[in-house]
Design a protein around this motif. Sequence first.
Motif, short mmCIF file in Angstrom:
data_model
loop_
_atom_site.label_atom_id
_atom_site.label_comp_id
_atom_site.label_asym_id
_atom_site.label_seq_id
_atom_site.Cartn_x
_atom_site.Cartn_y
_atom_site.Cartn_z
N THR A 65 0.31 2.13 6.17
CA THR A 65 -1.01 2.29 5.53
C THR A 65 -1.67 0.93 5.32
O THR A 65 -1.05 0.02 4.77
CB THR A 65 -0.84 2.99 4.16
N ASP A 66 -2.94 0.78 5.75
CA ASP A 66 -3.54 -0.56 5.72
C ASP A 66 -3.86 -1.04 4.31
O ASP A 66 -3.61 -2.19 4.00
CB ASP A 66 -4.74 -0.68 6.67
N ASP A 67 -4.39 -0.18 3.42
CA ASP A 67 -4.58 -0.71 2.06
C ASP A 67 -3.37 -0.36 1.19
O ASP A 67 -3.48 0.22 0.13
CB ASP A 67 -5.94 -0.36 1.42
N CYS A 68 -2.22 -0.79 1.69
CA CYS A 68 -0.96 -0.51 0.98
C CYS A 68 -0.78 -1.48 -0.19
O CYS A 68 -1.53 -2.46 -0.33
CB CYS A 68 0.22 -0.61 1.93
N TYR A 69 0.20 -1.20 -1.00
CA TYR A 69 0.55 -2.06 -2.13
C TYR A 69 0.74 -3.50 -1.64
O TYR A 69 1.40 -3.73 -0.61
CB TYR A 69 1.84 -1.53 -2.77
N GLY A 70 0.18 -4.46 -2.36
CA GLY A 70 0.23 -5.86 -1.94
C GLY A 70 1.65 -6.37 -1.70
O GLY A 70 1.90 -7.13 -0.77
N GLU A 112 1.32 5.53 2.15
CA GLU A 112 1.16 5.76 0.72
C GLU A 112 0.36 7.04 0.56
O GLU A 112 -0.70 7.19 1.19
CB GLU A 112 0.48 4.55 0.05
N SER A 113 0.86 7.99 -0.23
CA SER A 113 0.20 9.29 -0.35
C SER A 113 -1.21 9.10 -0.90
O SER A 113 -2.14 9.79 -0.49
CB SER A 113 1.01 10.23 -1.24
N VAL A 114 -1.35 8.17 -1.83
CA VAL A 114 -2.67 7.74 -2.30
C VAL A 114 -2.64 6.22 -2.23
O VAL A 114 -1.77 5.60 -2.82
CB VAL A 114 -2.94 8.20 -3.75
N SER A 115 -3.56 5.63 -1.49
CA SER A 115 -3.49 4.19 -1.26
C SER A 115 -4.15 3.45 -2.40
O SER A 115 -4.79 4.03 -3.28
CB SER A 115 -4.15 3.85 0.07
N ASN A 116 -4.03 2.15 -2.34
CA ASN A 116 -4.36 1.29 -3.45
C ASN A 116 -5.10 0.07 -2.91
O ASN A 116 -4.56 -0.58 -2.04
CB ASN A 116 -3.01 0.89 -4.08
N PRO A 117 -6.27 -0.26 -3.34
CA PRO A 117 -6.98 0.23 -4.53
C PRO A 117 -8.02 1.33 -4.24
O PRO A 117 -8.67 1.78 -5.17
CB PRO A 117 -7.70 -1.03 -5.00
N PHE A 118 -8.18 1.77 -2.97
CA PHE A 118 -9.27 2.70 -2.68
C PHE A 118 -8.89 4.17 -2.81
O PHE A 118 -9.71 5.06 -2.63
CB PHE A 118 -9.88 2.40 -1.31
N LEU A 119 -7.61 4.43 -3.12
CA LEU A 119 -7.17 5.77 -3.47
C LEU A 119 -7.48 6.78 -2.37
O LEU A 119 -7.91 7.90 -2.63
CB LEU A 119 -7.78 6.20 -4.82
N LYS A 120 -7.27 6.34 -1.12
CA LYS A 120 -7.47 7.24 0.02
C LYS A 120 -6.22 8.08 0.19
O LYS A 120 -5.10 7.57 0.14
CB LYS A 120 -7.69 6.41 1.31
N HIS A 291 -5.29 -9.54 -9.18
CA HIS A 291 -3.98 -9.10 -9.65
C HIS A 291 -3.15 -8.50 -8.52
O HIS A 291 -2.49 -9.22 -7.78
CB HIS A 291 -4.14 -8.07 -10.79
N SER A 292 -3.27 -7.17 -8.33
CA SER A 292 -2.36 -6.46 -7.43
C SER A 292 -2.44 -6.93 -5.98
O SER A 292 -1.46 -6.84 -5.24
CB SER A 292 -2.64 -4.95 -7.50
N HIS A 293 -3.61 -7.41 -5.55
CA HIS A 293 -3.77 -7.78 -4.14
C HIS A 293 -4.00 -9.28 -3.95
O HIS A 293 -4.47 -9.71 -2.91
CB HIS A 293 -4.90 -6.97 -3.50
N ALA A 294 -3.61 -10.05 -4.98
CA ALA A 294 -3.76 -11.51 -4.88
C ALA A 294 -2.90 -12.06 -3.74
O ALA A 294 -3.21 -13.10 -3.16
CB ALA A 294 -3.39 -12.17 -6.21
N ALA A 295 -1.81 -11.34 -3.40
CA ALA A 295 -0.91 -11.80 -2.33
C ALA A 295 -1.51 -11.56 -0.94
O ALA A 295 -1.03 -12.10 0.04
CB ALA A 295 0.45 -11.10 -2.44
#
Length: 339
Positions: A65-70, A112-120, A291-295
Amino acid sequence: MFDQPGLETPGEFDYARSGNPTRKALEGVLAALDEGAAAFAFSSGMAAVSNVLMLFSAGDHLVVTDDCYGGTYRVLTRVFSRFGLQATFVDTSNPDAVRAALRPNTKALFVESVSNPFLKRTDIPAVARIAKEHGALLIVDNTFLSPCLSRPLTEGADVVIHSATKYLGGHSDVIAGTVAVRTPALAQELGFLQNAVGAVLGPQDCFLLQRGIKTLQVRLERQVQTAKALAKWLASRPEVEQVFYPDTGAVVSFRLARDTLAAPFVESLQLPLLGVSLGAVESIVTVPARHSHAAVPAPERQRRGITDGLIRFSVGLEELEDLQEDLAQAFAKALRVAA
Ligand SMILES: *Cc1c(COP(=O)(O)O)cnc(C)c1O
């Protein structure tokens, strides 16, 4: 360690990394919650993710998933890449994009069943069919929904991961990760890796996690109800340009009308905690870019639309009216300061 009855009569447990009564009790609960053949408790969500990635070998390829957890992006691109594990990041909410990314050496889809941060949302049965046709595993990070709202193993997934630091624990007082698997064969492999690598959850944290899980259902029901109402309310606010909410779960993301509002807005909020996490009894407000995607490298963040004015709001157990009142005063203050 566990004192053994005799040389020829080993007890159920021998050494606490390999197994202990508290972890066994928790792992039984986790397997039941996810309807898996077995489940495993790890020292963090990232330890759970990493142990699952160790199922693979150099030269294997994953579609992710492209907008996965950082942290998942970081461990794939900066650690497992060094061991020859390849990953292609695509929008897994689009099954055609998943299909197009498959290669002969694709061994798993990691979504990711719901992605982060766009909740797709990713359609689990749809990607399960693609995985099966290709002979690949389907791995689902289900952290944002929890077993209370979604059980991917019943929809064709092979492996489910949760950062139990979030909803399962629910109180921001324990770092933990869980993995549940569909088949006894995967249970054997994961059990081997858990013991071999050693990133196990300690007994005291197993106890805390099991206690947190007792209220999972009532917490989530209430949090989802509040999140639904809050998403609607946010969409009506002039300070908000765009709201992201997948009609389930208790996390709402929204883009402020201007990036410069972000700092005064989050710093004016009185009720939510500010920082990196979600899924707790207290609301938590996160600025993904900070925060979550600073990496995630800045150009990649821009490409994904993770702008400085994007806010992620994990809805806690506060009263809806109290949250609305607090958000409204923070919007007003931010407009005055940023003007
Ligand atoms: C937090 C999180 C993780 C990592 O979990 P930790 O317990 O912080 O190691 C993995 N995936 C998702 C979706 C998360 O939100």
